[in-house]
Design a protein around this motif. Structure first.
Motif, mmCIF file in Angstrom:
data_model
loop_
_atom_site.group_PDB
_atom_site.id
_atom_site.type_symbol
_atom_site.label_atom_id
_atom_site.label_comp_id
_atom_site.label_asym_id
_atom_site.label_seq_id
_atom_site.Cartn_x
_atom_site.Cartn_y
_atom_site.Cartn_z
ATOM 1 N N VAL A 58 0.830 -1.205 0.000
ATOM 2 C CA VAL A 58 0.000 0.000 0.000
ATOM 3 C C VAL A 58 0.862 1.251 0.000
ATOM 4 O O VAL A 58 2.056 1.204 0.291
ATOM 5 N N GLN A 59 0.218 2.351 -0.329
ATOM 6 C CA GLN A 59 0.808 3.675 -0.184
ATOM 7 C C GLN A 59 -0.164 4.499 0.653
ATOM 8 O O GLN A 59 -1.388 4.298 0.573
ATOM 9 N N VAL A 60 0.376 5.433 1.445
ATOM 10 C CA VAL A 60 -0.451 6.247 2.341
ATOM 11 C C VAL A 60 -0.279 7.721 1.994
ATOM 12 O O VAL A 60 0.824 8.164 1.679
ATOM 13 N N PHE A 61 -1.390 8.465 2.036
ATOM 14 C CA PHE A 61 -1.383 9.879 1.681
ATOM 15 C C PHE A 61 -2.208 10.672 2.691
ATOM 16 O O PHE A 61 -3.379 10.376 2.896
ATOM 17 N N GLU A 63 -4.367 13.905 3.719
ATOM 18 C CA GLU A 63 -5.135 15.007 3.134
ATOM 19 C C GLU A 63 -5.064 15.044 1.614
ATOM 20 O O GLU A 63 -4.735 16.061 1.010
ATOM 21 N N GLN A 64 -5.395 13.924 0.992
ATOM 22 C CA GLN A 64 -5.354 13.756 -0.463
ATOM 23 C C GLN A 64 -6.739 14.028 -1.051
ATOM 24 O O GLN A 64 -7.730 13.481 -0.581
ATOM 25 N N ARG A 65 -6.807 14.860 -2.072
ATOM 26 C CA ARG A 65 -8.099 15.097 -2.736
ATOM 27 C C ARG A 65 -8.559 13.821 -3.450
ATOM 28 O O ARG A 65 -7.797 13.212 -4.195
ATOM 29 N N VAL A 66 -9.824 13.473 -3.210
ATOM 30 C CA VAL A 66 -10.438 12.302 -3.833
ATOM 31 C C VAL A 66 -11.738 12.768 -4.495
ATOM 32 O O VAL A 66 -12.637 13.280 -3.816
ATOM 33 N N GLN A 67 -11.830 12.596 -5.815
ATOM 34 C CA GLN A 67 -13.046 12.981 -6.535
ATOM 35 C C GLN A 67 -14.041 11.840 -6.415
ATOM 36 O O GLN A 67 -13.946 10.833 -7.112
ATOM 37 N N VAL A 68 -15.034 12.006 -5.533
ATOM 38 C CA VAL A 68 -16.004 10.929 -5.278
ATOM 39 C C VAL A 68 -17.189 10.980 -6.232
ATOM 40 O O VAL A 68 -17.950 10.014 -6.333
ATOM 41 N N SER A 69 -17.363 12.099 -6.934
ATOM 42 C CA SER A 69 -18.390 12.240 -7.971
ATOM 43 C C SER A 69 -17.984 13.444 -8.817
ATOM 44 O O SER A 69 -17.060 14.167 -8.448
ATOM 45 N N PRO A 70 -18.660 13.677 -9.947
ATOM 46 C CA PRO A 70 -18.254 14.817 -10.787
ATOM 47 C C PRO A 70 -18.302 16.160 -10.053
ATOM 48 O O PRO A 70 -17.571 17.074 -10.410
ATOM 49 N N THR A 71 -19.143 16.282 -9.019
ATOM 50 C CA THR A 71 -19.283 17.568 -8.329
ATOM 51 C C THR A 71 -18.904 17.499 -6.852
ATOM 52 O O THR A 71 -19.283 18.370 -6.073
ATOM 53 N N ARG A 72 -18.159 16.447 -6.470
ATOM 54 C CA ARG A 72 -17.759 16.319 -5.065
ATOM 55 C C ARG A 72 -16.313 15.849 -4.959
ATOM 56 O O ARG A 72 -15.953 14.822 -5.519
ATOM 57 N N TYR A 73 -15.535 16.603 -4.203
ATOM 58 C CA TYR A 73 -14.146 16.260 -3.892
ATOM 59 C C TYR A 73 -14.020 16.219 -2.380
ATOM 60 O O TYR A 73 -14.267 17.222 -1.707
ATOM 61 N N ARG A 74 -13.655 15.078 -1.868
ATOM 62 C CA ARG A 74 -13.444 14.922 -0.426
ATOM 63 C C ARG A 74 -11.939 14.908 -0.156
ATOM 64 O O ARG A 74 -11.139 14.577 -1.035
ATOM 65 N N VAL A 75 -11.572 15.245 1.077
ATOM 66 C CA VAL A 75 -10.172 15.249 1.486
ATOM 67 C C VAL A 75 -10.088 14.461 2.803
ATOM 68 O O VAL A 75 -10.150 15.038 3.880
ATOM 69 N N PRO A 76 -9.967 13.131 2.708
ATOM 70 C CA PRO A 76 -9.852 12.334 3.934
ATOM 71 C C PRO A 76 -8.604 12.723 4.717
ATOM 72 O O PRO A 76 -7.612 13.175 4.145
ATOM 73 N N ASP A 77 -8.648 12.515 6.024
ATOM 74 C CA ASP A 77 -7.463 12.786 6.843
ATOM 75 C C ASP A 77 -6.300 11.914 6.383
ATOM 76 O O ASP A 77 -5.167 12.376 6.292
ATOM 77 N N VAL A 78 -6.588 10.650 6.080
ATOM 78 C CA VAL A 78 -5.578 9.720 5.570
ATOM 79 C C VAL A 78 -6.240 8.847 4.505
ATOM 80 O O VAL A 78 -7.356 8.360 4.705
ATOM 81 N N THR A 79 -5.541 8.660 3.387
ATOM 82 C CA THR A 79 -6.029 7.807 2.306
ATOM 83 C C THR A 79 -4.992 6.718 2.052
ATOM 84 O O THR A 79 -3.797 7.002 1.965
#
Length: 170
Positions: A58-61, A63-79
Motif C-alpha cells: 500500500v501507499q499512504v497519503f 489530506e489527499q483530494r479524492v473525486q467521489v463524484s463529478p461535483t464532489r471532492y473529499r479530502v480524507p485525513d488519511v487515504t
C-alpha cells in the motif's frame, strides 16, 4: 444573509487552500483540523502505513483530494491505496481505505455524509476514529460497526491496526 456563492469545479481545482478544503456541489467546505490530538493520530497512521507499505502493498497519503463524484471532492485525513492502484494527482478511482479522525466540532450528520460519499464511490473501507471516546469504527457497504476487540481491519490486503496504538500520542 445572502445566498452562498457557488464555485465551479475548475475554480476549485485551480485554487490552493491552506489547509485544503472539500468541494461539495459548488460549495467550498472547510474541514475541522489543527488540533494536537487529531494531528498526532494522523501522524501515527502515516507512520504505521509508511513503515509497512512494502509488506502490505500500500501507499499512504495525508489530506489527499479524492473525486467521489463529478461535483464532489473529499479530502480524507488519511487515504490508503494499494500499490497496484494507479492514481493521478487527484484520486479519481476508489482508494482501498479512507480514514477520518473526528475533531471536536465534527457532527455525525457531516461525517455520515462523507462516509456515504466514500461508499457510494466504491471505497471498500472507511475508518472513523473518535479520540474522545477512544473508539474506532469500520464502515463498509454492509454498514458501520465499532471495531470489535479494538482493532481496525480491512481485507485484501489484510490490515489490522489497534486503536490504542493510534491513540498513543505522548
Amino acid at each position: 444573509m445572502g445566498a452562498a456563492t457557488l464555485v465551479s469545479v475548475e475554480d476549485y481545482l485551480g485554487t490552493s487552500y491552506s489547509p485544503d478544503r472539500e468541494y461539495i456541489d459548488g460549495r467550498i467546505v472547510e474541514r475541522n483540523l489543527g488540533e494536537k490530538t487529531h494531528n498526532a493520530i494522523q501522524r501515527n497512521l502515516i507512520l504505521f502505513f509508511g513503515n509497512r507499505r512494502k509488506e502490505l502493498g500500500v501507499q499512504v497519503f495525508p489530506e489527499q483530494r479524492v473525486q467521489v463524484s463529478p461535483t464532489r471532492y473529499r479530502v480524507p485525513d488519511v487515504t490508503v491505496v494499494k500499490t497496484s492502484q494507479i492514481q493521478g494527482e487527484i484520486f479519481t478511482a476508489p482508494p482501498h481505505l479512507c480514514i477520518e479522525i473526528l475533531s471536536r466540532n465534527d457532527t455525525m450528520l457531516y461525517m455520515q455524509e462523507k462516509i456515504d460519499d466514500y461508499l457510494r464511490f466504491g471505497v471498500p473501507y472507511v475508518w472513523i476514529i473518535n479520540p474522545r471516546l477512544r473508539k474506532g469504527y469500520v464502515a463498509t457497504k454492509s454498514g458501520m460497526v465499532e471495531a470489535a476487540s479494538g482493532v481496525l481491519e480491512t481485507s485484501d490486503p489484510e490490515i489490522r491496526v489497534p486503536v490504542a496504538e493510534l491513540l498513543d500520542i505522548d
